[in-house]
Design a protein around this motif. Structure first.
Motif, mmCIF file in Angstrom:
data_model
loop_
_atom_site.group_PDB
_atom_site.id
_atom_site.type_symbol
_atom_site.label_atom_id
_atom_site.label_comp_id
_atom_site.label_asym_id
_atom_site.label_seq_id
_atom_site.Cartn_x
_atom_site.Cartn_y
_atom_site.Cartn_z
ATOM 1 N N GLU A 32 0.833 -1.209 0.000
ATOM 2 C CA GLU A 32 0.000 0.000 0.000
ATOM 3 C C GLU A 32 0.864 1.254 0.000
ATOM 4 N N GLN A 33 1.959 1.229 0.735
ATOM 5 C CA GLN A 33 2.862 2.378 0.745
ATOM 6 C C GLN A 33 3.509 2.581 -0.628
ATOM 7 N N LEU A 34 3.919 1.497 -1.261
ATOM 8 C CA LEU A 34 4.512 1.595 -2.592
ATOM 9 C C LEU A 34 3.514 2.141 -3.605
ATOM 10 N N ARG A 35 2.284 1.670 -3.506
ATOM 11 C CA ARG A 35 1.234 2.165 -4.405
ATOM 12 C C ARG A 35 1.015 3.664 -4.202
ATOM 13 N N ASP A 36 0.935 4.087 -2.952
ATOM 14 C CA ASP A 36 0.752 5.507 -2.661
ATOM 15 C C ASP A 36 1.933 6.326 -3.162
ATOM 16 N N CYS A 37 3.141 5.815 -2.971
ATOM 17 C CA CYS A 37 4.334 6.521 -3.436
ATOM 18 C C CYS A 37 4.302 6.720 -4.947
ATOM 19 N N LEU A 38 3.967 5.687 -5.681
ATOM 20 C CA LEU A 38 3.915 5.793 -7.139
ATOM 21 C C LEU A 38 2.858 6.795 -7.600
ATOM 22 N N TRP A 168 15.156 0.149 -0.743
ATOM 23 C CA TRP A 168 15.458 0.589 0.621
ATOM 24 C C TRP A 168 16.534 1.664 0.619
ATOM 25 N N ALA A 169 16.292 2.725 1.386
ATOM 26 C CA ALA A 169 17.267 3.809 1.542
ATOM 27 C C ALA A 169 18.205 3.505 2.700
ATOM 28 N N ASP A 170 19.460 3.949 2.559
ATOM 29 C CA ASP A 170 20.382 3.775 3.674
ATOM 30 C C ASP A 170 20.068 4.801 4.759
ATOM 31 N N SER A 171 20.737 4.687 5.896
ATOM 32 C CA SER A 171 20.391 5.493 7.056
ATOM 33 C C SER A 171 20.601 6.980 6.825
ATOM 34 N N ALA A 172 21.545 7.347 5.950
ATOM 35 C CA ALA A 172 21.799 8.760 5.698
ATOM 36 C C ALA A 172 20.755 9.380 4.778
ATOM 37 N N SER A 173 20.099 8.547 3.964
ATOM 38 C CA SER A 173 19.132 9.057 2.993
ATOM 39 C C SER A 173 17.695 8.928 3.462
ATOM 40 N N GLY A 174 17.430 8.052 4.432
ATOM 41 C CA GLY A 174 16.073 7.839 4.919
ATOM 42 C C GLY A 174 15.724 8.794 6.037
ATOM 43 N N HIS A 175 14.486 8.689 6.539
ATOM 44 C CA HIS A 175 14.055 9.529 7.643
ATOM 45 C C HIS A 175 14.748 9.117 8.932
ATOM 46 N N ALA A 177 13.567 8.580 11.776
ATOM 47 C CA ALA A 177 12.843 7.575 12.559
ATOM 48 C C ALA A 177 13.274 6.171 12.208
ATOM 49 N N GLY A 178 13.712 5.971 10.976
ATOM 50 C CA GLY A 178 14.103 4.627 10.567
ATOM 51 C C GLY A 178 15.604 4.435 10.483
ATOM 52 N N CYS A 217 22.435 7.479 -18.093
ATOM 53 C CA CYS A 217 21.405 8.498 -17.910
ATOM 54 C C CYS A 217 22.045 9.875 -17.782
ATOM 55 N N ASN A 218 21.260 10.906 -18.057
ATOM 56 C CA ASN A 218 21.705 12.283 -17.884
ATOM 57 C C ASN A 218 21.785 12.582 -16.385
ATOM 58 N N PRO A 219 22.967 12.851 -15.830
ATOM 59 C CA PRO A 219 23.080 13.073 -14.385
ATOM 60 C C PRO A 219 22.287 14.268 -13.891
ATOM 61 N N ASP A 220 22.001 15.223 -14.783
ATOM 62 C CA ASP A 220 21.223 16.400 -14.386
ATOM 63 C C ASP A 220 19.750 16.075 -14.169
ATOM 64 N N THR A 221 19.323 14.886 -14.582
ATOM 65 C CA THR A 221 17.913 14.504 -14.437
ATOM 66 C C THR A 221 17.675 13.586 -13.246
ATOM 67 N N VAL A 222 18.718 13.261 -12.494
ATOM 68 C CA VAL A 222 18.574 12.333 -11.375
ATOM 69 C C VAL A 222 17.773 12.986 -10.244
ATOM 70 N N GLY A 223 16.792 12.245 -9.723
ATOM 71 C CA GLY A 223 16.029 12.681 -8.564
ATOM 72 C C GLY A 223 15.909 11.551 -7.568
ATOM 73 N N PHE A 224 15.833 11.882 -6.287
ATOM 74 C CA PHE A 224 15.803 10.886 -5.218
ATOM 75 C C PHE A 224 14.904 11.409 -4.107
ATOM 76 N N ARG A 225 13.886 10.617 -3.736
ATOM 77 C CA ARG A 225 12.948 11.023 -2.694
ATOM 78 C C ARG A 225 12.695 9.871 -1.723
ATOM 79 N N PRO A 226 13.070 10.018 -0.452
ATOM 80 C CA PRO A 226 12.645 9.026 0.542
ATOM 81 C C PRO A 226 11.128 9.111 0.724
ATOM 82 N N TYR A 227 10.499 7.977 0.980
ATOM 83 C CA TYR A 227 9.061 7.973 1.235
ATOM 84 C C TYR A 227 8.783 8.640 2.582
ATOM 85 N N LYS A 228 7.595 9.190 2.721
ATOM 86 C CA LYS A 228 7.232 10.003 3.884
ATOM 87 C C LYS A 228 7.105 9.210 5.179
ATOM 88 N N GLU A 229 6.957 7.890 5.089
ATOM 89 C CA GLU A 229 6.771 7.052 6.274
ATOM 90 C C GLU A 229 7.804 5.928 6.286
#
Length: 256
Positions: A32-38, A168-175, A177-178, A217-229
């Motif tokens: 459900e979290q993955l679906r919401d993220c997408l 899965w995000a590593d500890s430096a990239s995630g929230h 809380a996790g 890939c074009n490095p200028d187009t890279v984006g990275f977002r940790p999920y909110k939960e």
């Protein structure tokens, strides 16, 4: 002839565990979290819109499992093709697609492995090239060679197509809380029943930029977002008292 022994390990494991993989409460919650993220990221991903004077919009759902990504994004593509190393997962995907009333012309999965030239007959045709988007959800950590995998995916994108990763995000990239529990990711996965299918337990924003850039890939187009939960992995799976809270991310980059 190139082969992918890590893919063989994954194939055997998921063929054996396909029926139970998505039925546990924690896995359903993660789905459900993955679906919401997408869905909440659809404008950010920015998949080409369908137009009557252009070729149909095509998404490839790689390591598709039972088709969560495909069913979530079915309204954003004309054609979706799933690929998985596991025959059992592919069968589940196509069964659920039939139950949803979606035609095989619009959505269908096959067994294949982009890294294994010996098992590519099913994914050799035009349906599996010139994709507008290729999406891989929670499977990059199962790849023996993540860089080679992303390179093979980029080869199958059309110009300006987008490559999307959720993992899965590593500890430096995630929230925060996790972060504390996620820092033990290698131990968690090392004690897991699926540990032999895992090559790297998590990825940082820097890891993903390096992988995307290395794949062309074009490095200028890279984006990275940790999920909110955070996502809770129970003790029975994590083999850690009380379980652990982990954070996944969504990342993207475009082919020039």
């Amino acid at each position: 002839m190139a082969t992918d022994s890590f893919g063989d390990t994954n194939r055997h494991f998921w063929n054996k565990n396909a029926k139970s993989a998505f039925t546990q409460e924690w896995a359903l919650a993660l789905s459900e979290q993955l679906r919401d993220c997408l869905l909440s990221s659809i404008d950010w991903i920015d998949i080409r819109k369908s137009s009557s004077n252009e070729t149909p919009v095509k998404i490839i759902d790689y390591a598709c499992g039972n088709g969560l990504v495909s069913r979530t994004l079915v309204d954003f593509a004309d054609v979706i093709r799933g690929v998985d190393v596991s025959d059992a997962m592919v069968d589940q995907y196509n069964d659920l697609r039939r139950q949803s009333g979606i035609s095989p012309e619009r959505m269908h999965a096959v067994c294949g492995n982009f890294l294994d030239s010996g098992h590519n007959d099913a994914i050799a045709g035009p349906d599996f090239y010139e994709a507008d988007a290729i999406i891989m959800s929670m499977a990059l950590h199962h790849c023996g060679d993540p860089q080679a995998m992303l390179s093979k995916m980029v080869d199958r994108l059309r110009s300006n197509g987008v490559l999307v990763m959720l993992d899965w995000a590593d500890s430096a990239s995630g929230h925060a809380a996790g972060a504390s529990s996620h820092a033990h990711g290698h131990d968690i996965m090392g004690n897991s029943d699926a540990s032999h299918t895992i090559s790297k337990s998590s990825f940082s924003a820097g890891d993903m930029k390096q992988l995307f850039s290395g794949a062309g890939c074009n490095p200028d187009t890279v984006g990275f977002r940790p999920y909110k939960e955070t996502s809770h992995i129970p003790e029975s799976v994590a083999k850690v008292k009380g379980g652990v809270d982990m954070t996944f991310f969504i990342a993207k980059a475009r082919k020039p």
